[in-house]
Write a protein that holds these residues in place. Sequence first.
Motif, PDB file in Angstrom:
ATOM      1  N   VAL A   1      -4.171 -33.822  14.686  1.00 39.54           N
ATOM      2  CA  VAL A   1      -5.405 -33.030  14.617  1.00 39.54           C
ATOM      3  C   VAL A   1      -5.470 -32.341  13.259  1.00 39.54           C
ATOM      4  O   VAL A   1      -4.493 -31.735  12.816  1.00 39.54           O
ATOM      5  CB  VAL A   1      -5.467 -31.962  15.730  1.00 39.54           C
ATOM      6  CG1 VAL A   1      -6.753 -31.152  15.626  1.00 39.54           C
ATOM      7  CG2 VAL A   1      -5.342 -32.601  17.105  1.00 39.54           C
ATOM      8  N   VAL A   2      -6.619 -32.444  12.616  1.00 39.87           N
ATOM      9  CA  VAL A   2      -6.861 -31.741  11.357  1.00 39.87           C
ATOM     10  C   VAL A   2      -7.891 -30.643  11.606  1.00 39.87           C
ATOM     11  O   VAL A   2      -8.965 -30.901  12.168  1.00 39.87           O
ATOM     12  CB  VAL A   2      -7.379 -32.698  10.268  1.00 39.87           C
ATOM     13  CG1 VAL A   2      -7.752 -31.922   9.006  1.00 39.87           C
ATOM     14  CG2 VAL A   2      -6.323 -33.752   9.956  1.00 39.87           C
ATOM     15  N   LEU A   3      -7.553 -29.429  11.212  1.00 38.00           N
ATOM     16  CA  LEU A   3      -8.455 -28.288  11.325  1.00 38.00           C
ATOM     17  C   LEU A   3      -8.981 -27.980   9.927  1.00 38.00           C
ATOM     18  O   LEU A   3      -8.229 -27.522   9.067  1.00 38.00           O
ATOM     19  CB  LEU A   3      -7.712 -27.077  11.900  1.00 38.00           C
ATOM     20  CG  LEU A   3      -7.038 -27.298  13.260  1.00 38.00           C
ATOM     21  CD1 LEU A   3      -6.165 -26.097  13.626  1.00 38.00           C
ATOM     22  CD2 LEU A   3      -8.089 -27.542  14.351  1.00 38.00           C
ATOM     23  N   ASN A   4     -10.252 -28.245   9.705  1.00 36.12           N
ATOM     24  CA  ASN A   4     -10.800 -28.104   8.356  1.00 36.12           C
ATOM     25  C   ASN A   4     -11.397 -26.719   8.140  1.00 36.12           C
ATOM     26  O   ASN A   4     -12.526 -26.437   8.554  1.00 36.12           O
ATOM     27  CB  ASN A   4     -11.857 -29.171   8.086  1.00 36.12           C
ATOM     28  CG  ASN A   4     -12.362 -29.093   6.657  1.00 36.12           C
ATOM     29  OD1 ASN A   4     -11.630 -28.669   5.752  1.00 36.12           O
ATOM     30  ND2 ASN A   4     -13.600 -29.495   6.437  1.00 36.12           N
TER      31      ASN A   4
ATOM     32  N   ALA B   1     -13.522 -39.539   7.295  1.00 37.92           N
ATOM     33  CA  ALA B   1     -13.236 -40.974   7.237  1.00 37.92           C
ATOM     34  C   ALA B   1     -11.739 -41.232   7.215  1.00 37.92           C
ATOM     35  O   ALA B   1     -11.234 -42.142   7.889  1.00 37.92           O
ATOM     36  CB  ALA B   1     -13.908 -41.580   6.003  1.00 37.92           C
ATOM     37  N   ALA B   2     -11.006 -40.429   6.447  1.00 36.92           N
ATOM     38  CA  ALA B   2      -9.551 -40.601   6.377  1.00 36.92           C
ATOM     39  C   ALA B   2      -8.904 -40.304   7.719  1.00 36.92           C
ATOM     40  O   ALA B   2      -7.963 -40.997   8.138  1.00 36.92           O
ATOM     41  CB  ALA B   2      -8.977 -39.692   5.292  1.00 36.92           C
ATOM     42  N   CYS B   3      -9.385 -39.271   8.404  1.00 31.87           N
ATOM     43  CA  CYS B   3      -8.848 -38.951   9.728  1.00 31.87           C
ATOM     44  C   CYS B   3      -9.115 -40.083  10.711  1.00 31.87           C
ATOM     45  O   CYS B   3      -8.228 -40.487  11.479  1.00 31.87           O
ATOM     46  CB  CYS B   3      -9.477 -37.657  10.246  1.00 31.87           C
ATOM     47  SG  CYS B   3      -8.890 -36.149   9.435  1.00 31.87           S
TER      48      CYS B   3
ATOM     49  N   ALA C   1      -6.522 -39.751  13.561  1.00 30.22           N
ATOM     50  CA  ALA C   1      -6.460 -38.298  13.752  1.00 30.22           C
ATOM     51  C   ALA C   1      -7.831 -37.769  14.162  1.00 30.22           C
ATOM     52  O   ALA C   1      -8.863 -38.352  13.812  1.00 30.22           O
ATOM     53  CB  ALA C   1      -5.998 -37.612  12.473  1.00 30.22           C
ATOM     54  N   ARG C   2      -7.823 -36.670  14.876  1.00 31.53           N
ATOM     55  CA  ARG C   2      -9.070 -36.016  15.270  1.00 31.53           C
ATOM     56  C   ARG C   2      -9.341 -34.861  14.319  1.00 31.53           C
ATOM     57  O   ARG C   2      -8.441 -34.089  13.995  1.00 31.53           O
ATOM     58  CB  ARG C   2      -8.960 -35.500  16.713  1.00 31.53           C
ATOM     59  CG  ARG C   2     -10.265 -35.007  17.305  1.00 31.53           C
ATOM     60  CD  ARG C   2     -10.283 -35.260  18.812  1.00 31.53           C
ATOM     61  NE  ARG C   2      -9.113 -34.682  19.467  1.00 31.53           N
ATOM     62  CZ  ARG C   2      -9.141 -33.509  20.112  1.00 31.53           C
ATOM     63  NH1 ARG C   2     -10.242 -32.801  20.158  1.00 31.53           N
ATOM     64  NH2 ARG C   2      -8.065 -33.055  20.713  1.00 31.53           N
TER      65      ARG C   2
ATOM     66  N   ALA D   1     -20.626 -38.905  12.100  1.00 25.12           N
ATOM     67  CA  ALA D   1     -20.816 -40.346  11.901  1.00 25.12           C
ATOM     68  C   ALA D   1     -19.494 -41.076  11.734  1.00 25.12           C
ATOM     69  O   ALA D   1     -19.398 -42.273  12.022  1.00 25.12           O
ATOM     70  CB  ALA D   1     -21.709 -40.584  10.682  1.00 25.12           C
ATOM     71  N   ALA D   2     -18.453 -40.359  11.273  1.00 24.45           N
ATOM     72  CA  ALA D   2     -17.173 -41.009  10.990  1.00 24.45           C
ATOM     73  C   ALA D   2     -16.408 -41.385  12.243  1.00 24.45           C
ATOM     74  O   ALA D   2     -15.676 -42.378  12.253  1.00 24.45           O
ATOM     75  CB  ALA D   2     -16.315 -40.107  10.109  1.00 24.45           C
ATOM     76  N   SER D   3     -16.559 -40.602  13.321  1.00 21.20           N
ATOM     77  CA  SER D   3     -15.825 -40.883  14.555  1.00 21.20           C
ATOM     78  C   SER D   3     -16.425 -40.108  15.721  1.00 21.20           C
ATOM     79  O   SER D   3     -16.732 -38.922  15.580  1.00 21.20           O
ATOM     80  CB  SER D   3     -14.351 -40.486  14.413  1.00 21.20           C
ATOM     81  OG  SER D   3     -13.674 -40.558  15.660  1.00 21.20           O
ATOM     82  N   PRO D   4     -16.538 -40.747  16.878  1.00 17.94           N
ATOM     83  CA  PRO D   4     -17.033 -40.029  18.064  1.00 17.94           C
ATOM     84  C   PRO D   4     -16.028 -39.021  18.605  1.00 17.94           C
ATOM     85  O   PRO D   4     -16.364 -38.226  19.484  1.00 17.94           O
ATOM     86  CB  PRO D   4     -17.283 -41.159  19.078  1.00 17.94           C
ATOM     87  CG  PRO D   4     -16.353 -42.258  18.656  1.00 17.94           C
ATOM     88  CD  PRO D   4     -16.293 -42.171  17.154  1.00 17.94           C
TER      89      PRO D   4
END
Length: 287
Positions: A53-56, A86-88, A93-94, A137-140
């Motif tokens: 998981v990435v927390l931005n 996109a990288a995640c 990764a979420r 758009a990158a991931s649901p």
Amino acid sequence: MTRWLITGANGMLGTALRAVLAGQEPVALGRAELDVTDAASIERAISAHRPDVVLNAAAYTAVDAAESEHAAAYAGNAEGPAALAAACAAAGARLVHVSTDYVFAGDATAPYEPGDPTGPRTVYGASKLAGEQAVLAASPRHHVVRTAWLYGGGGANFVSTMARLAREGRDPQVVDDQRGSPTWAGDLAAALVELGGADVPGGVLHFANGGETTWFGLARAVFSEVGADPDRVGPCGTDQFPRPAPRPAYSVLGDAAWRRAGLTPPRPWRVALTAAFVAERDALLGR
């Protein structure tokens, strides 16, 4: 054990996220280690740390400067999150991405819900909306969490400014015709971590402390918290403080979707403010 990665780890929200995740050994990267405006930097960090998981918490937040710094605003708030999302997605990764009430027009009379029409009136808001769209758009599986009126001990903000003015014996005039939900970074950080660890479908959610007030009402509450007379704070109108970027008259975010997702409901803003001064009084007072 979940592998967490925090971007913007040295900012106000990033500091709060590090505190919430202190026992889980997150990878906490400041701009020197992961610059979200640099796609190569993003790729290196995701490849090296392989987070779940990435927390931005990284963003361009200079609302007024954005009116003349379009490229910088879009790089930090739209193009960077797009590359990160996109990288995640490519790494499995979420991403939990933080956005803002500024994506709305600010002319509502009832709390904004995630599905309400957007209509930003500033470059900052438009750049954040573009970032939201790119992330989704990158991931649901990715999440966008909008918040508002954020404050905390990890950086300059309205609450720390009012606390300083109270301490210095100054009597400010504060805008009383803009309404919102003051939100403590500590509560938002805990909420983002809860969401990151929950089985909740991707999409847009709102998290802000409950209830609403004006900047004038918040300033009076801060004065009370530091033991100063709240009557020292005077009300004024938005027209007395013209800014390059127009401020929303109404920024209240509804929490219905957050609650429906089974996540912990946000506590009232006034209760959270007291908790913030208990937890980080020295930082809020600038000591």
